[in-house]
Write an enzyme that holds these catalytic residues in place. Sequence first.
Site, PDB file in Angstrom:
ATOM      1  N   ARG A   1       2.782   2.316  -9.738  1.00 50.16           N
ATOM      2  CA  ARG A   1       2.015   3.255  -8.890  1.00 50.16           C
ATOM      3  C   ARG A   1       2.386   2.985  -7.438  1.00 50.16           C
ATOM      4  NH1 ARG A   1      -2.990   3.015  -5.654  1.00 50.16           N
ATOM      5  NH2 ARG A   1      -1.199   2.437  -4.453  1.00 50.16           N
TER       6      ARG A   1
ATOM      7  N   GLU B   1       0.193  -5.854  -6.155  1.00 47.01           N
ATOM      8  CA  GLU B   1       0.430  -4.709  -5.278  1.00 47.01           C
ATOM      9  C   GLU B   1       0.985  -3.529  -6.054  1.00 47.01           C
ATOM     10  OE1 GLU B   1      -0.089  -4.695  -1.948  1.00 47.01           O
ATOM     11  OE2 GLU B   1       0.603  -2.624  -1.857  1.00 47.01           O
ATOM     12  N   ASP B   2       0.356  -2.381  -5.917  1.00 50.04           N
ATOM     13  CA  ASP B   2       0.865  -1.134  -6.495  1.00 50.04           C
ATOM     14  C   ASP B   2       1.084  -1.191  -8.008  1.00 50.04           C
ATOM     15  OD1 ASP B   2       0.608  -0.001  -4.064  1.00 50.04           O
ATOM     16  OD2 ASP B   2       2.716   0.428  -3.735  1.00 50.04           O
TER      17      ASP B   2
ATOM     18  N   ASN C   1      -3.212   9.252   0.451  1.00 48.18           N
ATOM     19  CA  ASN C   1      -1.842   9.293   0.959  1.00 48.18           C
ATOM     20  C   ASN C   1      -0.947   9.995  -0.059  1.00 48.18           C
ATOM     21  OD1 ASN C   1      -2.281   7.706   3.306  1.00 48.18           O
ATOM     22  ND2 ASN C   1      -2.337   5.873   2.027  1.00 48.18           N
TER      23      ASN C   1
ATOM     24  N   ASP D   1      -4.265  -6.030  -2.925  1.00 50.70           N
ATOM     25  CA  ASP D   1      -4.397  -5.341  -1.644  1.00 50.70           C
ATOM     26  C   ASP D   1      -4.877  -3.903  -1.806  1.00 50.70           C
ATOM     27  OD1 ASP D   1      -4.045  -5.328   1.232  1.00 50.70           O
ATOM     28  OD2 ASP D   1      -2.515  -3.830   0.812  1.00 50.70           O
ATOM     29  N   ASP D   2      -4.443  -3.240  -2.875  1.00 51.28           N
ATOM     30  CA  ASP D   2      -4.854  -1.837  -3.058  1.00 51.28           C
ATOM     31  C   ASP D   2      -6.363  -1.732  -3.244  1.00 51.28           C
ATOM     32  OD1 ASP D   2      -2.103  -0.911  -3.185  1.00 51.28           O
ATOM     33  OD2 ASP D   2      -2.067  -2.012  -5.070  1.00 51.28           O
TER      34      ASP D   2
ATOM     35  N   TYR E   1       7.800  -0.438   6.666  1.00 53.47           N
ATOM     36  CA  TYR E   1       6.778  -0.176   5.667  1.00 53.47           C
ATOM     37  C   TYR E   1       6.486   1.327   5.623  1.00 53.47           C
ATOM     38  CZ  TYR E   1       3.473  -1.245   2.175  1.00 53.47           C
ATOM     39  OH  TYR E   1       2.836  -1.259   0.974  1.00 53.47           O
TER      40      TYR E   1
ATOM     41  N   LYS F   1       6.073  -5.537   2.402  1.00 55.28           N
ATOM     42  CA  LYS F   1       4.778  -6.172   2.702  1.00 55.28           C
ATOM     43  C   LYS F   1       4.988  -7.580   3.230  1.00 55.28           C
ATOM     44  CE  LYS F   1       1.223  -3.598   1.428  1.00 55.28           C
ATOM     45  NZ  LYS F   1      -0.094  -3.294   0.965  1.00 55.28           N
TER      46      LYS F   1
END
Length: 541
Positions: free
Chosen positions: A146, A235-236, A398, A258-259, A93, A164
Amino acid sequence: MSTPRGASLLHEPRLNKSTAFNKDEREAFGLLGLLPEGIDDLETQLRRAMAQLDAKTTDLERYIYLSQLQDTDETLFYRVLVSDPARFLPLVYTPTVGEACLRFGHIMRRSRGLYLSVERRGRVREVLRNWPERDVRFIVVTSGERILGLGDLGANGMGIPIGKLSLYTAVGGVPPEYTLPVLVDSGTNNETLLADPLYLGLRRPRAPREELDAFVEEFVTAVQAEFPKCCIQFEDWAGPDAVRLLARYRDRVCCFNDDIQGTAAVALAGVLAALRITGGRLADQRFLFFGAGSAATGIAGLLSEALRREGLRDEDARSRIFLVDRRGLITRDRETIAEYQRPFAQARPAVTDLVTAIEELRPTALIGLSTVGGAFDRRVVGAMARVNERPMIFPFSNPTSHSECSAEDAYAWTDGRAVFASGSPYPPVRHGGRTLVPGQGNNVYIFPAIGMAVYATGARRVSDEMFVAAARGVAEEVTQSDLDVGLIFPPTSSIAGTELHAAVRVAEVVFDQGLAAVPRPPDLAAYVAAQAYVPRYRSLV
Ligand code: NAD
């Protein structure tokens, strides 16, 4: 499904034991001669895999090696991961997966997961039926728009659901056969990828919002029909898509983002553990967010939920949470406020400068989610140190180049008083004769635990209360010796234990809220632990 024989068995990663097939299995399944005579056990295979990994010179090569292992011998792949999570999490990851996504079309060996092209509209169920497993419990789905801090990576984003879901299994304990990585391919606006002959996705600009939303609707409906026990993790996705889709589906199907929610829970876990250092009560804290996007508002929402649970009224909870973006403090009289920011807009005069905001609002915690590297400079951190004995400084952006400040600077500018955690990892820092260990607010503390709890209980929905419980569970796993060196997240070396503890906390809430599909077991911890996947070979004869 009957067990395949001969070479087909060796090419079935879930059943393949490679050199660990014993004499009887070799006879029974037509494997004689297809393997060398020597018979290994899993531990010997682990030793061989470790030696091969050690011979690789870059993390990307190690990532490719591990991907190939996952494609040939799944049990050995997970045995490697659980042997040393602190070493292997960053390889399967973040940060290595970011590099893998950037080069996805170049490093591709074998396809994994399902690609759902928006051009297959009307045929999503048919595509889902092509997946070989019929009982899917978890889908991680991305649009690739993203990816981490890397932006629009189109179909290359598939590396994220794959990574993930490997962690759902390796640290959460969800058996791998129940997991399915999905990429919704709606094109890409990334010119570099569109010009790359090895790019593997649709070569067209991204679909407009209406087309994407209609496709996601078909996808969600098809998942309900084909995999009725499935939980969908978004996710993303691009920030506005993430917020909109979560709002649309969270009360309708078992899903989470999750984000937004995972990030929120990991931040709350950090705050709860930090309070054991600062000595304050949650209800007395004041939070200043620098950055007011999907991650910041997600954390703000969960914090206000946690504050309400401490007895604060809704408006009191919100009056302690301040959002600052490019244009300064978000206030009610601002002309344009996004819907998801509105609950936290303050009825006070605008402030444009961060230092002034700190001096006026006197936050106990400063949380960075702005993607602006270095934004917490000496003046900003110094202001936090003036208004707090032990300021909480959490630069969560990040990757490291976007981090609002480094651990070293935060400790130096507060004379070692900062309680620090960041989104990207920082090494320990020597300060005033002590070693201080910065924590990393990594979502990996949360989503596998949510996954395991949902799997073990058959939860029908994922609620905010479940994320608060996960956060509490993680914070409880931080030991006094961790706190003594300033560490507010449990070490990743013991992550499986942390996840199990958090999963049990979450499962308690699933039962309390009446969301479980199974009867409440008398010993919940033992019940959850008994369902966790352990990588070991099962006898085939
Ligand atoms: P986003 O694009 O939705 O939000 C970014 C926000 O920062 C926006 O509100 C924007 O207006 C604001 N911003 C940009 N430049 C600014 C400036 N100069 N001054 C003040 N505000 C500014 O992104 P997001 O999804 O919310 O993610 C933000 C960051 O958080 C990313 O770097 C991401 O990697 C990180 N993140 C970390 C974790 C974690 O560590 N667990 C989890 C999720 C996101």
